[in-house]
Design a protein around this motif. Structure first.
Motif, PDB file in Angstrom:
ATOM      1  N   ASP A 125       0.815  -1.224   0.000  1.00  0.00           N
ATOM      2  CA  ASP A 125       0.000   0.000   0.000  1.00  0.00           C
ATOM      3  C   ASP A 125       0.844   1.267   0.000  1.00  0.00           C
ATOM      4  N   HIS A 194      -0.646  -1.250 -10.302  1.00  0.00           N
ATOM      5  CA  HIS A 194      -1.092  -1.639  -8.963  1.00  0.00           C
ATOM      6  C   HIS A 194      -1.105  -0.411  -8.056  1.00  0.00           C
ATOM      7  N   LYS A 195      -0.054   0.400  -8.132  1.00  0.00           N
ATOM      8  CA  LYS A 195       0.006   1.606  -7.302  1.00  0.00           C
ATOM      9  C   LYS A 195      -1.138   2.565  -7.633  1.00  0.00           C
ATOM     10  N   ASP A 197      -4.063   1.659  -8.791  1.00  0.00           N
ATOM     11  CA  ASP A 197      -5.232   1.004  -8.200  1.00  0.00           C
ATOM     12  C   ASP A 197      -5.303   1.276  -6.706  1.00  0.00           C
ATOM     13  N   MET A 198      -4.148   1.243  -6.031  1.00  0.00           N
ATOM     14  CA  MET A 198      -4.096   1.404  -4.577  1.00  0.00           C
ATOM     15  C   MET A 198      -4.262   2.849  -4.117  1.00  0.00           C
ATOM     16  N   GLU A 202      -7.071  -0.400  -0.764  1.00  0.00           N
ATOM     17  CA  GLU A 202      -6.633  -1.739  -1.141  1.00  0.00           C
ATOM     18  C   GLU A 202      -6.866  -1.995  -2.624  1.00  0.00           C
ATOM     19  N   ALA A 203      -5.939  -2.710  -3.249  1.00  0.00           N
ATOM     20  CA  ALA A 203      -6.073  -3.030  -4.667  1.00  0.00           C
ATOM     21  C   ALA A 203      -7.292  -3.915  -4.889  1.00  0.00           C
ATOM     22  N   ASP A 204      -8.197  -3.446  -5.747  1.00  0.00           N
ATOM     23  CA  ASP A 204      -9.403  -4.229  -6.053  1.00  0.00           C
ATOM     24  C   ASP A 204      -9.749  -4.183  -7.534  1.00  0.00           C
ATOM     25  N   PRO A 207      -9.291   1.812  -9.797  1.00  0.00           N
ATOM     26  CA  PRO A 207      -8.605   3.013  -9.308  1.00  0.00           C
ATOM     27  C   PRO A 207      -9.617   4.098  -8.938  1.00  0.00           C
ATOM     28  N   ALA A 263      -8.033  -7.838  -9.159  1.00  0.00           N
ATOM     29  CA  ALA A 263      -6.931  -6.929  -8.835  1.00  0.00           C
ATOM     30  C   ALA A 263      -5.700  -7.212  -9.689  1.00  0.00           C
ATOM     31  N   GLU A 264      -5.528  -8.444 -10.161  1.00  0.00           N
ATOM     32  CA  GLU A 264      -4.407  -8.769 -11.042  1.00  0.00           C
ATOM     33  C   GLU A 264      -4.777  -8.591 -12.513  1.00  0.00           C
TER      34      GLU A 264
END
Length: 300
Positions: A125, A194-195, A197-198, A202-204, A207, A263-264
């Motif tokens: 995070d 990912h960043k 999104d975070m 939390e990454a889900d 964004p 998330a991936e």
């Protein structure tokens, strides 16, 4: 730091030369990306692991790819304002190759398990970004003669190309890394998305979205629309992965890792969106519109 990295136009052209997804950009966008990358270099700290010395050219190569998703997210007169998306961290850790990490998880029965995993990149995070330099090279899209021996020796730094960068990994390295050469792959874009999104927690896979996103007046409505579109694409991809693994059907174009979770799937799809836009438009037209609305907003 930007001055220390010496990010002149000439050096920029030399470092990004292997990356066709950057060199194909219009000159104006490349100039904007270079300015954004210089600001990124001034704000972040690079550290090598396992004895790796991170050269200026290596840092520039990472910065260029990391900033690509931000290219249109700041005003034209000050593109560096888009770096707010990456404000939660400073450090970027680069290892020579994939890194073993210890995992601890609890299953549905409440039993706690421990084990080891090997990663090419990882984020948390508010922590640093971890990257494997070997995988960074794979994502840059060039095969260099002689790199096979370098990769098989487990030392991607033993040879260097004319730009002073460690030699690019060969096509054989894709097989060793468990990747197909025709699958879009870019660990830098993956981890930095990912960043993004975070940025809202939390990454889900979703964004932060502005009010008015794709015509939705409320943020909650925009989020529901995003998740509905992304989930439909994720489920289609997961079905293709399952059919390939169980019944020998053709493997999907996107990396099978995207079937792990929503998330991936988001960063996996972003790898293709930013590096192979034309084919992405053919394969995933609905996602193209969705991602364009986020990454290429109409400037007011």
């Amino acid at each position: 730091m930007a001055e220390a990295r010496g990010l002149s136009a000439e050096r920029w052209r030399r470092v990004v030369a292997p990356m066709r997804f950057i060199t194909a950009l219009p000159d104006e966008e490349q100039a904007r990306l270079r300015r954004l990358s210089a600001a990124f270099l001034a704000a972040k700290e690079f550290h090598g692991l396992a004895g790796l010395h991170v050269t200026d050219d290596m840092a520039i190569a990472v910065a260029a790819q990391a900033c690509l998703p931000l290219l249109h997210l700041g005003p034209a007169h000050a593109p560096e304002q888009a770096l707010r998306w990456y404000a939660s961290f400073v450090g970027i850790l680069i290892a020579p190759h994939e890194v073993p990490v210890q995992r601890r998880w609890e299953d549905d029965s409440g039993v706690v398990h421990e084990g080891w995993d090997v990663v090419s990149g990882e984020v948390s995070d508010d922590g640093p970004v971890l990257l494997s330099w070997l995988d960074v090279q794979l994502g840059m899209g060039v095969a260099m003669p002689g790199a096979v021996d370098v990769v098989s020796a487990g030392n991607p730094l033993a040879a260097r190309d004319d730009a002073g960068l460690p030699a690019m990994a060969s096509s054989e390295a894709w097989s060793e890394a468990g990747r197909r050469p025709d699958t879009p792959y870019n660990v830098v874009i993956h981890e930095f998305c990912h960043k993004i999104d975070m940025a809202s927690g939390e990454a889900d896979g979703c964004p932060p979205l502005p009010a008015g996103f794709m015509g939705h007046a409320r943020v909650a409505e925009a989020r529901a629309h995003w998740l509905a579109q992304l989930t439909a694409a994720f489920e289609q991809h997961a079905e293709q992965v399952a059919a390939a693994e169980r019944f020998g059907q053709p493997a999907p174009w996107l990396d099978a890792y995207g079937a792990e979770s929503l998330a991936e799937f988001f960063p996996v799809a972003c790898e293709a969106y930013f590096t192979e836009r034309e084919r992405f438009a053919r394969e995933w037209p609905a996602l193209l519109s969705l991602f364009d609305a986020l990454f290429r907003p109409v400037q007011g």
